[in-house]
Every structure is written in C-alpha cells, then in structure tokens.
Design an enzyme around this catalytic site. Structure first.
Site, PDB file in Angstrom:
ATOM      1  N   LEU A 106      38.468 -89.110  66.649  1.00  0.00           N
ATOM      2  CA  LEU A 106      37.358 -88.284  66.730  1.00  0.00           C
ATOM      3  C   LEU A 106      36.966 -87.695  65.186  1.00  0.00           C
ATOM      4  O   LEU A 106      38.034 -87.685  64.289  1.00  0.00           O
ATOM      5  CB  LEU A 106      37.853 -86.757  67.345  1.00  0.00           C
ATOM      6  CG  LEU A 106      37.955 -86.825  68.732  1.00  0.00           C
ATOM      7  CD1 LEU A 106      38.583 -85.451  69.160  1.00  0.00           C
ATOM      8  CD2 LEU A 106      36.507 -86.976  69.338  1.00  0.00           C
ATOM      9  N   ASP A 107      35.740 -87.773  64.887  1.00  0.00           N
ATOM     10  CA  ASP A 107      35.357 -87.362  63.479  1.00  0.00           C
ATOM     11  C   ASP A 107      35.818 -85.919  63.116  1.00  0.00           C
ATOM     12  O   ASP A 107      36.035 -85.100  63.962  1.00  0.00           O
ATOM     13  CB  ASP A 107      33.761 -87.672  63.159  1.00  0.00           C
ATOM     14  CG  ASP A 107      33.000 -86.682  64.005  1.00  0.00           C
ATOM     15  OD1 ASP A 107      33.224 -85.408  63.644  1.00  0.00           O
ATOM     16  OD2 ASP A 107      32.357 -87.013  64.669  1.00  0.00           O
ATOM     17  N   LYS A 108      35.897 -85.653  61.716  1.00  0.00           N
ATOM     18  CA  LYS A 108      36.277 -84.433  61.253  1.00  0.00           C
ATOM     19  C   LYS A 108      35.737 -83.414  61.825  1.00  0.00           C
ATOM     20  O   LYS A 108      36.305 -82.302  61.908  1.00  0.00           O
ATOM     21  CB  LYS A 108      36.344 -84.617  59.674  1.00  0.00           C
ATOM     22  CG  LYS A 108      37.090 -83.498  58.921  1.00  0.00           C
ATOM     23  CD  LYS A 108      37.002 -83.815  57.424  1.00  0.00           C
ATOM     24  CE  LYS A 108      37.920 -82.480  56.598  1.00  0.00           C
ATOM     25  NZ  LYS A 108      38.099 -82.965  55.158  1.00  0.00           N
ATOM     26  N   ASP A 109      34.606 -83.378  62.129  1.00  0.00           N
ATOM     27  CA  ASP A 109      33.782 -82.359  62.516  1.00  0.00           C
ATOM     28  C   ASP A 109      33.815 -82.148  64.001  1.00  0.00           C
ATOM     29  O   ASP A 109      33.116 -81.171  64.792  1.00  0.00           O
ATOM     30  CB  ASP A 109      32.222 -82.472  62.035  1.00  0.00           C
ATOM     31  CG  ASP A 109      32.028 -82.388  60.538  1.00  0.00           C
ATOM     32  OD1 ASP A 109      32.804 -81.663  59.921  1.00  0.00           O
ATOM     33  OD2 ASP A 109      31.172 -83.150  60.171  1.00  0.00           O
TER      34      ASP A 109
END
Length: 233
Positions: free
Chosen positions: A103-106
């Site tokens: 999952l991306d950081k955001d």
C-alpha cells in the site's frame, strides 16, 4: 532439499519474494561465501554456505508465518532500514516478515505479512488477477459518468486499466474491487478523471477481510483464511 536457484532459496528463507530477491541479486546485495551471487547460482540448505543480503547473514528456512496488519497512513511498505517510516521497523526481527503486496505511504488498510515466499510470489504475480477491495473518498461529489468510466477502465500514462467493480457508498465515497496491482493505480485513475483521492482504505484481499482490526495492530491469519489464500492462488 534439492538444489534451487538463489532467488528461490532467499524466498524460502523469508528474505523476500522471488521477484524481490532477483532485484537484490541484480543490485549486488547478495553474496555466497563472500562472492557476489548471480541468478544462476543454486544452493542446498544442507550445505554450509555463508549467504548474506546487504552484509547480513541469511538464516535457514523457518516455519512459515502469516499475519494481517492494519497499516496506517505514513508507513512506507518498502523495507528500507534507513527510512524511519519504513514498515521494517515495526516488524519482528525473527522470523523476518514482509508484505505480500504494498500500500502506498498515503494509503491505509489491510496488509498480509508473511515469510512464505512461494505464496507471496503467487499473490503478487499479475497473471492471476487476485481481487483487492478498497473504500475511497474523493474531493468532490461522485457522478454517474465517473463510476461508469472507472468501471470500464481508465487510460493514463500509456496504461489501460482492467475493467473493475465499483459501487457508490455516499456522495464522495465509493468501493472498488481491482484485479490489478499497478503503482498508485486508484489515485491515478481518479486523477485522470478529474478527481483527487482524500482517503484510501484497503478492506479486503481476496476473501480475507480487515474487519475491525485496529490500526497499527497485527493478528495471525486464521486457518480458514490461509486455506482460502492458498486455494485461490
């Protein structure tokens, strides 16, 4: 254990998936008896070899473990030791676990953490089209045209996304089921259609659900959940 390629062996040891292990080998991070490894090297766990990744000894294959983690916003799934926000710093030192997909950081939500390189390789391989479910909030009211365009697939940056299932949750929130794992895919699909993602939560990986698992916590994968992952993979 028969002779296996070094990338396969690293996956069995829980270092990374085979694909990730291949990247480590390409970049020169993997050594066998102080010699830089190459993709054709084969190893046997019964032999006495000094295998290291980035200078750290690789432990022999360990019992497989499977955990679910509720990733919060701000944690980077890349296992980078010099990044204070890396997921690496939240994981146990032994056995070494890594995420089967990112999952991306955001973004936040469900991650599968494991040292099973074979399962990880299968779950992440693009040809299997495993489903992942997300609840997404955007910056303005959702239109019927937006839902239709998302469902049919969106073209951006020379990429055409696969058709997907999508349903309206409320005026600015939708649920979407993807069978692709492109980098920041949902954000880029929305951006291409003039919308900005405000919040992105992964709620489901195939038949395994986040449910009420609190943020920043882990729990073991149940026997039934593991069986469902293995059968669908």
């Amino acid at each position: 254990m028969p002779l296996v390629r070094i990338s396969h062996y690293l996956a069995l040891c829980g270092v990374a998936s085979r694909r990730q292990a291949s990247r480590l080998i390409e970049r020169g991070y993997v050594t066998i008896n102080q010699q830089r490894a190459n993709h054709n090297d084969r190893v046997d766990s019964s032999t006495s070899l000094n295998i290291c990744v980035d200078g750290q000894p690789v432990l022999p294959p360990q019992e497989k473990q499977y955990w679910l983690y509720h990733k919060p916003v701000g944690i980077d799934c890349r296992l980078l030791i010099n990044d204070p926000n890396s997921l690496l710093h939240l994981l146990p030192t032994s056995p070494r676990l890594y995420p089967a997909g990112r999952l991306d950081k955001d973004s936040r939500g469900l991650l599968l953490l494991t040292n099973d390189g074979e399962l990880t390789q299968t779950l992440m391989h693009p040809e299997f089209h495993h489903s992942k479910t997300y609840v997404v909030q955007v910056d303005k009211p959702i239109t019927a045209e937006f839902l239709n365009d998302m469902a049919q697939g969106v073209n951006y940056a020379k990429v055409q996304t696969r058709p997907c299932s999508i349903a309206l949750v409320n005026s600015t929130t939708f649920e979407i089921v993807l069978t692709q794992g492109l980098n920041r895919q949902i954000r880029r699909m929305c951006q291409a259609l003039g919308f900005k993602v405000i919040d992105l939560l992964r709620t489901k990986l195939m038949e395994v659900c986040l449910d009420d698992l609190p943020e920043k916590t882990m729990r073991p994968v149940s026997a039934a959940e593991l069986l469902s992952l293995q059968q669908l993979s």
